[in-house]
Design a protein around this motif. Sequence first.
Motif, PDB file in Angstrom:
ATOM      1  N   ARG A 121      -7.604 -59.051  97.107  1.00 19.27           N
ATOM      2  CA  ARG A 121      -9.018 -58.790  96.218  1.00 19.27           C
ATOM      3  C   ARG A 121      -8.515 -58.939  95.072  1.00 19.27           C
ATOM      4  NH1 ARG A 121     -10.717 -58.070 100.874  1.00 19.27           N
ATOM      5  NH2 ARG A 121      -9.699 -56.655 102.064  1.00 19.27           N
ATOM      6  N   SER A 122      -7.677 -59.843  94.478  1.00 21.18           N
ATOM      7  CA  SER A 122      -7.320 -59.784  93.387  1.00 21.18           C
ATOM      8  C   SER A 122      -8.371 -61.680  93.485  1.00 21.18           C
ATOM      9  CB  SER A 122      -6.104 -61.421  93.118  1.00 21.18           C
ATOM     10  OG  SER A 122      -5.806 -62.237  94.104  1.00 21.18           O
ATOM     11  N   LEU A 168     -10.770 -51.736 100.729  1.00 25.96           N
ATOM     12  CA  LEU A 168     -10.638 -52.233 101.975  1.00 25.96           C
ATOM     13  C   LEU A 168      -9.217 -52.503 102.783  1.00 25.96           C
ATOM     14  CD1 LEU A 168     -13.401 -54.278 101.038  1.00 25.96           C
ATOM     15  CD2 LEU A 168     -13.975 -52.304 102.226  1.00 25.96           C
ATOM     16  N   SER A 169      -9.430 -52.408 104.120  1.00 26.04           N
ATOM     17  CA  SER A 169      -8.042 -52.989 104.862  1.00 26.04           C
ATOM     18  C   SER A 169      -7.860 -54.547 104.549  1.00 26.04           C
ATOM     19  CB  SER A 169      -8.112 -52.556 106.186  1.00 26.04           C
ATOM     20  OG  SER A 169      -8.864 -51.226 106.602  1.00 26.04           O
ATOM     21  N   GLN A 196     -16.986 -59.036 115.457  1.00 26.16           N
ATOM     22  CA  GLN A 196     -16.109 -58.188 114.543  1.00 26.16           C
ATOM     23  C   GLN A 196     -15.118 -57.909 113.432  1.00 26.16           C
ATOM     24  OE1 GLN A 196     -12.606 -58.835 118.392  1.00 26.16           O
ATOM     25  NE2 GLN A 196     -14.221 -57.417 119.649  1.00 26.16           N
ATOM     26  N   HIS A 197     -15.076 -59.382 112.879  1.00 31.68           N
ATOM     27  CA  HIS A 197     -14.080 -59.404 111.514  1.00 31.68           C
ATOM     28  C   HIS A 197     -15.159 -58.360 110.703  1.00 31.68           C
ATOM     29  CE1 HIS A 197     -12.587 -60.887 108.335  1.00 31.68           C
ATOM     30  NE2 HIS A 197     -13.360 -61.308 107.565  1.00 31.68           N
ATOM     31  N   GLU A 204     -16.137 -49.943 107.559  1.00 29.75           N
ATOM     32  CA  GLU A 204     -15.508 -49.742 105.527  1.00 29.75           C
ATOM     33  C   GLU A 204     -15.987 -49.245 104.792  1.00 29.75           C
ATOM     34  OE1 GLU A 204     -10.657 -50.489 106.216  1.00 29.75           O
ATOM     35  OE2 GLU A 204     -11.742 -51.727 105.354  1.00 29.75           O
ATOM     36  N   MET A 205     -17.192 -50.529 104.701  1.00 25.25           N
ATOM     37  CA  MET A 205     -18.062 -50.601 102.940  1.00 25.25           C
ATOM     38  C   MET A 205     -19.160 -49.362 102.958  1.00 25.25           C
ATOM     39  SD  MET A 205     -18.007 -55.264 102.015  1.00 25.25           S
ATOM     40  CE  MET A 205     -19.075 -54.106 100.262  1.00 25.25           C
TER      41      MET A 205
END
Length: 224
Positions: A121-122, A168-169, A196-197, A204-205
């Motif tokens: 997430r950077s 998030l994973s 699936q991705h 999650e979101m």
Amino acid sequence: MRKATLVSTLYDALLDRLLSNQLKPGEKINLDRLRAELGVSISPLREAVSRLTGTRLIQFEDQRGYTVSEVSLVDFHEVMEICRNSECFALTCAIEQGDLQWESDITAALYRLRNTEANLRSPEWEIAHRDFHRTLVSACKMPRIHAIIEQIAIAQRRYRGLIDAHALSDRSADHIQLAEAALARDAERGCEIMRQHISSVEQEMTLLLHGYFERERAGDIAAQ
């Protein structure tokens, strides 16, 4: 500065404000205030705002002017469904049309992405992640589908801006499998992994967005 360059600079500056939630959903765009803040004339600013309507982050209504588009779970799920279908279509097309350069580009993009995963997430990871997904479908020779994918990617970034994206994973295994399926020219497997991705990210979101909307509702009630 040339007007075209200035408009592009203003477009990027306003897009950043929209994606970081500095310009909030439902907020009226005050062109005079923005003009003063950014130190520009009204003409290029209006052009940049008008161009942003193409992203659907801003909408224009007669008698009301420009406003920031609202967000909702319904809209978010629509965004993710379009993402699933467009990326799978483009990936299938790319696997059929891709050449050796495309394969080399995928390998390089995956390498760059994996080297940024220590800082998920950077800004560096965000760029590498975006470039990896773009590279996967880059061999698809259909400009319209790429335009759809770009617009949907912007919408996804906006929704990520509403939540704590660090929650998030890590899905680095998905990216490796996507690259392997593309290089093996296995479109069926690639689409299965892609669906699936995207679906796991959506799940999650959705939970995180529920929290955002609950906080917004609580804030509205407290303001009454």
